[in-house]
Design an enzyme around this catalytic site. Structure first.
Site, PDB file in Angstrom:
ATOM      1  N   ASP A  73      -6.780  -4.880  -4.327  1.00  0.00           N
ATOM      2  CA  ASP A  73      -6.479  -3.518  -3.896  1.00  0.00           C
ATOM      3  C   ASP A  73      -5.235  -2.961  -4.586  1.00  0.00           C
ATOM      4  OD1 ASP A  73      -7.683  -5.289  -1.995  1.00  0.00           O
ATOM      5  OD2 ASP A  73      -7.560  -3.753  -0.441  1.00  0.00           O
TER       6      ASP A  73
ATOM      7  N   ASP B 253       0.805  -1.223   0.000  1.00  0.00           N
ATOM      8  CA  ASP B 253       0.000   0.000   0.000  1.00  0.00           C
ATOM      9  C   ASP B 253       0.836   1.270   0.000  1.00  0.00           C
ATOM     10  OD1 ASP B 253      -2.563  -1.165  -0.153  1.00  0.00           O
ATOM     11  OD2 ASP B 253      -2.437  -1.715   1.973  1.00  0.00           O
TER      12      ASP B 253
END
Length: 375
Positions: free
Chosen positions: A148, A87
């Site tokens: 994601d 991320d």
């Protein structure tokens, strides 16, 4: 309706600057955001909100607050704080890359390229993927990708454009193609995660981490795919990514409930107590704006996607936004984080607030987010 919603969001964000100080909001507990000292995967969303508010208002208070967050991200990278995950794209696209896009600050550009290098450390040559979580060789996560990551790839595409170094683009494209082939199912739904053999790269199985069950469709994962594949198309021009984004979007919009804001999983049994995920609808709305900006004027899906965007945003603004709740910290009610894990199943979540604001300012003033350079 959009203008009123934006003004309310800006006012709440301004109040939160003093409330949060040097800390970062993550998810809320009974309406109050839990704060951390820039150690979570979500902290870039607060920075992105500040940059959006600065661009929308021109108010230097937002700019100064945003610049302080970027300095915090500089320290986080220098000290390698909580970066053992994929991320990094969420963290640095919305902080230092945003500063570069808005101000053309060379030090922010340099920091963002260093962040891209940190993300490249997640690349696993044997299995040909960007490992989502955990250290290399981890028995549970070593060969795992999650949908994601499609929203983290823009950091690598951007680094290629900035440097001309093809390693960034090559890794992003290989990972995007693997995601397209294995995370997106034949019926246009999606897996949250997929597992590969760490030594050979052979595909093993699909699964979930936050969805209802392994074979279900977690709505936030579907939303990440809609936006993420549209961005891969923008950067590469590969029409397969455009078509994948459209497929995921059609699946999502066909399953909107009566109030147009989705439940947390498309396959979960629905009753009066079933949780929603307003953040999934906010991400999808922002992703639809991106997708529509890339479609030809005569595309046969345009009218359907535009109608779905309007339904989704109207549902958020009229029934889920905290407009009229002056003391609310968040912008959207009824977001969910990790229902199966018992984490913030029905509260504010900072990524929902960010994508909701991004969609609003793009609809009103054409201000895009910070996923790519503006022309």
């Amino acid at each position: 309706m959009w203008k009123k919603a934006i003004e309310d969001a800006v006012q709440k964000t301004r109040a939160n600057i003093e409330r949060y100080g040097d800390l970062f909001p993550h998810v809320s507990d009974k309406g109050k955001y839990q704060l951390n000292p820039n150690t979570d995967w979500t902290d870039g969303f607060w920075s992105g909100m500040l940059w959006l508010c600065y661009e929308y208002t021109g108010d230097d208070a937002f700019r100064q607050a945003a610049r302080r967050t970027v300095e915090s991200f500089r320290q986080r990278l220098d000290n390698n704080v909580s970066l053992d995950h994929h991320d990094i794209g969420f963290l640095y696209s919305l902080s230092s890359k945003a500063q570069w896009i808005v101000e053309k600050d060379e030090s922010a550009r340099k920091l963002t390229l260093e962040a891209a290098d940190a993300l490249m450390k997640r690349w696993r040559p044997k299995s040909q993927l960007i490992q989502a979580w955990g250290p290399e060789g981890d028995p549970n996560n070593g060969g795992r990708i999650i949908i994601d990551c499609m929203m983290n790839l823009p950091l690598l595409y951007w680094a290629y454009e900035q440097t001309g170094n093809e390693k960034y683009r090559d890794v992003a494209v290989i990972h995007a193609e693997k995601s397209r082939r294995f995370l997106v199912r034949g019926d246009d739904s999606s897996y949250h995660t997929f597992y590969f053999d760490q030594e050979t790269g052979d595909s093993l199985r699909g699964g979930t981490h936050q969805g209802y069950r392994d074979g279900s469709t977690w709505t936030r994962g579907q939303a990440w795919g809609i936006y993420g594949f549209a961005l891969s198309y923008r950067y590469t021009g590969d029409k397969a990514y455009m078509e994948t984004s459209k497929r995921l979007a059609r699946y999502f919009l066909k399953r909107l409930p009566e109030d147009h804001v989705v439940y947390w999983d498309f396959d979960v049994p629905v009753n009066a107590d079933t949780y929603r995920d307003s953040s999934a609808s906010a991400i999808t709305s922002a992703g639809l704006l991106e997708l529509l900006s890339l479609l030809p004027a005569d595309d046969g899906d345009r009218a359907y996607l535009e109608e779905g965007l309007n339904r989704s945003m109207k549902g958020l603004v009229e029934k889920y936004a905290t407009t009229g709740e002056p003391n609310a910290e968040g912008l959207l009610n009824h977001g969910s984080y990790h229902i199966r894990g018992g984490l913030a199943p029905d509260d504010h979540v900072i990524w929902g607030d960010y994508y909701y604001l991004e969609a609003l300012v793009r609809m009103d003033k054409g201000i895009t987010g910070y996923w790519y350079e503006r022309k």
